[in-house]
Design a protein around this motif. Structure first.
Motif, PDB file in Angstrom:
ATOM      1  N   ARG A   1      -7.672  10.019  -4.752  1.00 49.06           N
ATOM      2  CA  ARG A   1      -8.090   8.668  -5.141  1.00 49.06           C
ATOM      3  C   ARG A   1      -8.933   8.675  -6.409  1.00 49.06           C
ATOM      4  O   ARG A   1      -9.224   7.625  -6.965  1.00 49.06           O
ATOM      5  CB  ARG A   1      -8.902   8.021  -4.019  1.00 49.06           C
TER       6      ARG A   1
ATOM      7  N   ASP B   1      -0.973  11.927   1.147  1.00 46.26           N
ATOM      8  CA  ASP B   1      -1.686  10.663   1.294  1.00 46.26           C
ATOM      9  C   ASP B   1      -2.536  10.674   2.558  1.00 46.26           C
ATOM     10  O   ASP B   1      -3.669  10.204   2.575  1.00 46.26           O
ATOM     11  CB  ASP B   1      -0.688   9.503   1.348  1.00 46.26           C
ATOM     12  N   LYS B   2      -1.973  11.254   3.590  1.00 44.20           N
ATOM     13  CA  LYS B   2      -2.706  11.357   4.843  1.00 44.20           C
ATOM     14  C   LYS B   2      -3.963  12.200   4.656  1.00 44.20           C
ATOM     15  O   LYS B   2      -5.037  11.866   5.149  1.00 44.20           O
ATOM     16  CB  LYS B   2      -1.811  11.994   5.908  1.00 44.20           C
TER      17      LYS B   2
ATOM     18  N   THR C   1       1.732   4.934  -1.619  1.00 42.59           N
ATOM     19  CA  THR C   1       0.771   6.002  -1.869  1.00 42.59           C
ATOM     20  C   THR C   1       0.437   6.065  -3.349  1.00 42.59           C
ATOM     21  O   THR C   1       1.314   6.233  -4.185  1.00 42.59           O
ATOM     22  CB  THR C   1       1.356   7.345  -1.426  1.00 42.59           C
TER      23      THR C   1
ATOM     24  N   ARG D   1       0.822  -1.200   0.000  1.00 40.17           N
ATOM     25  CA  ARG D   1       0.000   0.000   0.000  1.00 40.17           C
ATOM     26  C   ARG D   1       0.861   1.257   0.000  1.00 40.17           C
ATOM     27  O   ARG D   1       0.848   2.031   0.949  1.00 40.17           O
ATOM     28  CB  ARG D   1      -0.937  -0.021   1.213  1.00 40.17           C
TER      29      ARG D   1
ATOM     30  N   LYS E   1     -15.368   0.422  -2.017  1.00 39.56           N
ATOM     31  CA  LYS E   1     -15.343   0.990  -0.674  1.00 39.56           C
ATOM     32  C   LYS E   1     -16.618   1.782  -0.403  1.00 39.56           C
ATOM     33  O   LYS E   1     -17.194   1.711   0.673  1.00 39.56           O
ATOM     34  CB  LYS E   1     -14.120   1.902  -0.521  1.00 39.56           C
TER      35      LYS E   1
ATOM     36  N   GLU F   1     -11.314  10.538   2.900  1.00 39.13           N
ATOM     37  CA  GLU F   1     -12.090   9.326   2.661  1.00 39.13           C
ATOM     38  C   GLU F   1     -12.865   8.934   3.915  1.00 39.13           C
ATOM     39  O   GLU F   1     -14.037   8.611   3.867  1.00 39.13           O
ATOM     40  CB  GLU F   1     -11.154   8.169   2.310  1.00 39.13           C
ATOM     41  N   ASN F   2     -12.171   8.995   5.040  1.00 38.83           N
ATOM     42  CA  ASN F   2     -12.762   8.527   6.287  1.00 38.83           C
ATOM     43  C   ASN F   2     -13.790   9.490   6.869  1.00 38.83           C
ATOM     44  O   ASN F   2     -14.435   9.172   7.864  1.00 38.83           O
ATOM     45  CB  ASN F   2     -11.662   8.266   7.321  1.00 38.83           C
TER      46      ASN F   2
ATOM     47  N   THR G   1      -6.579  10.194   2.821  1.00 42.98           N
ATOM     48  CA  THR G   1      -7.196   9.201   3.712  1.00 42.98           C
ATOM     49  C   THR G   1      -8.162   9.853   4.683  1.00 42.98           C
ATOM     50  O   THR G   1      -9.269   9.363   4.905  1.00 42.98           O
ATOM     51  CB  THR G   1      -6.100   8.453   4.500  1.00 42.98           C
ATOM     52  N   ASP G   2      -7.743  10.966   5.251  1.00 39.99           N
ATOM     53  CA  ASP G   2      -8.623  11.688   6.167  1.00 39.99           C
ATOM     54  C   ASP G   2      -9.940  12.029   5.486  1.00 39.99           C
ATOM     55  O   ASP G   2     -11.018  11.911   6.077  1.00 39.99           O
ATOM     56  CB  ASP G   2      -7.948  12.980   6.646  1.00 39.99           C
TER      57      ASP G   2
END
Lengths: 157, 157
Positions: A122, B60-61, A6, A4, A61, B67-68, B64-65
Motif C-alpha cells: 500500500r 493482496d491478502k 488489488t 476494490r 486509515k 495492515e490489520n 491486508t493482513d
DNA sequence: TTATATAACATGGGAAAATATGGTATGCAA
DNA sequence: TTGCATACCATATTTTCCCATGTTATATAA
C-alpha cells in the motif's frame, strides 16, 4: 470507493532526478494512482534515510485507527503519527508523469541524481541507489535469519 | 470472488524464451488466470534459483493482513513488505498468451532461451531446464528418504 | 484404427504506442 | 527585472500490440 481490485505498489524501479528535482513516477505506480486519485502523499521515513509515499487513503486509515484505539497505542506511537502528518505533503504529477520532490525530502534520502522506487504494497519508498543496495542486503540477511518459516530449505545448491 | 472452483497450477511445461524475454504462459495456466484475473505476479524465489508466480490475490491478502495487524511501525513488517513487494511485479499476458520476463528475474533463474513451468498448486515456478532436472531429482530423493509412507512400493516410475 | 480436416497453441518479426527525460516557455512573486 | 516554480514541447528509447507462420493437439470420417 471504486471497485476494490488489488492495488499494490510493487517492483523496484530506478529513475533519474534532474536539477529541478523532477522524477518520473514509475508507470505502474501512476496507473494505480490514477485509478483512485490524482496525487500521492510523500513524507520522510521515520526510520530510514528514504522518502515514503502512499495514497491519501492510507494516512486517513492511520488517523482513524489512532482515534479508535488511543489507549492501545503508546505515547511514542502517537507522537510518531504527529510527525508523519506534520511532514506529509501532496504531490501531483504532470502530464508526462513526473513529480517534483522537495529539497527537504531529497536531502533526507541523500538523493542527488538518481532515485530508486521500491514497492511496499500500500506504500512505496524512494531511495538513494547505494543506500537501497545496502538496505536490501540487510533485509535479506535479516529475514532469512529470523523468519526461517519463509526459507524452509537450507538453500538449494 | 468467482465460483470457488479448484484452481491449481499443475503439470510441467517447457517453452521457449525469445530475445525480448517473451515466453508463452502455458495455456492451462492462462485458463486459470483468466478465470480470476487478467494478470499474474512474479518474483525471485527466496530459496531457489527460480522465478515464482501466483495470482495477485495472494499478495493482496498479505498486504491486508499486515495492515490489520495495527503494527504500523513494526520493523519486521517493514522489512517483509520491502522484500516481498519490492521484488514482485505484475505481468499481463498479451493476446497470444505471452508475458515478458525481466532481466532481473531471468538472471536469478539463469534462464536464457528455455523456461520450464512447474505447477505448485496456488503458485508455480519457472526454472532453467538443467536446474529443474537436478532439483526434481533432489526432491524425489528427499521425499523418498523422509516420507517413506508416500512411496509404499519399491519405486515408482 | 488410420487418414484427413480443423482448431488451438507456440513463436518469430515488425509496427505502433507508451515511457523516460532533456529542454524551453510561461506565469507568479519578490 | 530577477529568481523561482510550474506547465508545455520534443525526442530517444523501451515496451506493447498486431499479424504471420509453423507446430501440436483435437475432432471427424472412412
Amino acid at each position: 470507493m471504486a471497485l476494490r481490485k488489488t492495488f499494490l505498489f510493487m517492483d523496484t524501479i530506478t529513475n533519474k532526478v534532474d536539477a529541478k528535482g523532477r522524477v518520473s513516477l514509475p508507470s505502474d505506480y501512476r496507473a494505480i494512482v490514477k485509478e483512485l486519485s490524482t496525487e500521492i502523499v510523500c513524507y520522510r521515513s521515520l526510520t530510514s534515510p528514504c522518502i515514503e509515499g502512499c495514497l491519501e487513503d492510507l494516512l486517513d486509515k492511520l488517523a482513524t485507527d489512532m482515534e479508535n484505539s488511543l489507549d492501545f497505542f503508546s505515547q511514542t506511537q502517537d507522537d510518531l503519527t504527529n510527525l508523519i502528518f506534520g511532514d506529509a505533503k501532496r504531490f501531483a504529477f504532470d502530464s508526462t508523469g513526473r513529480i517534483v520532490l522537495t529539497e527537504k525530502l531529497l536531502k533526507h534520502a541523500q538523493i542527488t541524481d538518481t532515485a530508486v522506487f521500491v514497492g511496499k504494497g500500500r506504500k512505496f519508498q524512494i531511495w538513494n541507489p547505494e543506500n537501497w543496495e545496502k538496505e536490501e542486503a540487510r533485509i535479506r540477511a535479516e529475514v532469512l535469519k529470523n523468519r526461517p518459516s519463509l526459507a524452509p530449505k537450507e538453500n538449494a545448491q
